[in-house]
Design a protein around this motif. Sequence first.
Motif, mmCIF file in Angstrom:
data_model
loop_
_atom_site.group_PDB
_atom_site.id
_atom_site.type_symbol
_atom_site.label_atom_id
_atom_site.label_comp_id
_atom_site.label_asym_id
_atom_site.label_seq_id
_atom_site.Cartn_x
_atom_site.Cartn_y
_atom_site.Cartn_z
ATOM 1 N N LEU A 151 0.826 -1.211 0.000
ATOM 2 C CA LEU A 151 0.000 0.000 0.000
ATOM 3 C C LEU A 151 0.860 1.260 0.000
ATOM 4 O O LEU A 151 0.509 2.257 -0.643
ATOM 5 C CB LEU A 151 -0.954 -0.016 1.189
ATOM 6 N N GLY A 152 1.993 1.232 0.709
ATOM 7 C CA GLY A 152 2.918 2.372 0.679
ATOM 8 C C GLY A 152 3.492 2.594 -0.707
ATOM 9 O O GLY A 152 3.604 3.735 -1.177
ATOM 10 N N ILE A 153 3.857 1.500 -1.378
ATOM 11 C CA ILE A 153 4.355 1.611 -2.757
ATOM 12 C C ILE A 153 3.252 2.126 -3.679
ATOM 13 O O ILE A 153 3.512 2.936 -4.575
ATOM 14 C CB ILE A 153 4.900 0.243 -3.232
ATOM 15 N N ALA A 154 2.011 1.692 -3.449
ATOM 16 C CA ALA A 154 0.886 2.172 -4.256
ATOM 17 C C ALA A 154 0.677 3.677 -4.069
ATOM 18 O O ALA A 154 0.397 4.390 -5.039
ATOM 19 C CB ALA A 154 -0.386 1.408 -3.893
ATOM 20 N N ILE A 155 0.840 4.164 -2.848
ATOM 21 C CA ILE A 155 0.732 5.612 -2.607
ATOM 22 C C ILE A 155 1.843 6.344 -3.339
ATOM 23 O O ILE A 155 1.607 7.356 -4.016
ATOM 24 C CB ILE A 155 0.767 5.916 -1.097
ATOM 25 N N LEU A 156 3.047 5.840 -3.234
ATOM 26 C CA LEU A 156 4.190 6.451 -3.910
ATOM 27 C C LEU A 156 3.988 6.459 -5.421
ATOM 28 O O LEU A 156 4.220 7.488 -6.083
ATOM 29 C CB LEU A 156 5.470 5.710 -3.535
ATOM 30 N N LEU A 157 3.541 5.349 -5.989
ATOM 31 C CA LEU A 157 3.278 5.288 -7.428
ATOM 32 C C LEU A 157 2.165 6.246 -7.845
ATOM 33 O O LEU A 157 2.215 6.819 -8.939
ATOM 34 C CB LEU A 157 2.927 3.860 -7.845
ATOM 35 N N SER A 158 1.180 6.416 -6.996
ATOM 36 C CA SER A 158 0.100 7.365 -7.297
ATOM 37 C C SER A 158 0.652 8.776 -7.450
ATOM 38 O O SER A 158 0.284 9.502 -8.386
ATOM 39 C CB SER A 158 -0.960 7.346 -6.204
ATOM 40 N N PHE A 159 1.539 9.171 -6.525
ATOM 41 C CA PHE A 159 2.144 10.495 -6.625
ATOM 42 C C PHE A 159 3.024 10.618 -7.858
ATOM 43 O O PHE A 159 3.019 11.644 -8.545
ATOM 44 C CB PHE A 159 2.971 10.815 -5.371
ATOM 45 N N ILE A 160 3.787 9.570 -8.147
ATOM 46 C CA ILE A 160 4.666 9.607 -9.324
ATOM 47 C C ILE A 160 3.842 9.720 -10.602
ATOM 48 O O ILE A 160 4.144 10.544 -11.479
ATOM 49 C CB ILE A 160 5.580 8.359 -9.359
ATOM 50 N N LEU A 161 2.780 8.922 -10.724
ATOM 51 C CA LEU A 161 1.942 8.972 -11.915
ATOM 52 C C LEU A 161 1.211 10.307 -12.053
ATOM 53 O O LEU A 161 0.958 10.761 -13.166
ATOM 54 C CB LEU A 161 0.941 7.818 -11.910
ATOM 55 N N ALA A 162 0.879 10.918 -10.934
ATOM 56 C CA ALA A 162 0.182 12.205 -10.990
ATOM 57 C C ALA A 162 1.101 13.337 -11.402
ATOM 58 O O ALA A 162 0.645 14.353 -11.924
ATOM 59 C CB ALA A 162 -0.452 12.514 -9.640
ATOM 60 N N THR A 163 2.413 13.183 -11.195
ATOM 61 C CA THR A 163 3.331 14.270 -11.522
ATOM 62 C C THR A 163 3.967 14.121 -12.894
ATOM 63 O O THR A 163 4.614 15.045 -13.362
ATOM 64 C CB THR A 163 4.466 14.361 -10.475
#
Length: 167
Positions: A151-163
């Motif tokens: 879930l932490g990696i999913a949060i990190l990927l969400s931020f990366i994909l959004a930027t």
Amino acid sequence: KQKNSLGKTADLNERIGLIVSVVSVFILFCLTTRALILGVVGEFVYKIGTGVLGCFAYPLFFFTLVWAIAKMRNRTFSIKKRYLVLIFAVLFFTVQILQIITTNAVISQLSYGDYLSSIYASDLTAGGLLASVVAYPLARFLTPIGAYLLLGIAILLSFILATIPYK
């Protein structure tokens, strides 16, 4: 009657905002007072709200109230879709992490059905029954630590994909 940019009358926005704000205030009132003032009705709304949504019910209905007030004032929120998806993804993953944290003691001891019924009956979980539908299988199959990492990696990927800029 004033018309907003979408052509809807301001009167309709006021009605919708009023109805949603009254419902939100009532639910927030029941969540905070339980049976103290409204008796059985307050306890019923509290049990349903916290059973299904957990502690997430408080901010959900607060922001619903804010939205309703903005709707009554004929205001709109403009946000890019990618940021809206980011907000919901991060919120979803964070609630899953908090749900696993708040129910970690019983995840390994109960079956799926028993877990869901105990979550619904308990007062304070992060995401209630809705979050438990996903949190239990994650924590059970990956262990709680594995679920936290995923879930932490999913949060990190969400931020990366959004930027990442795209057209």
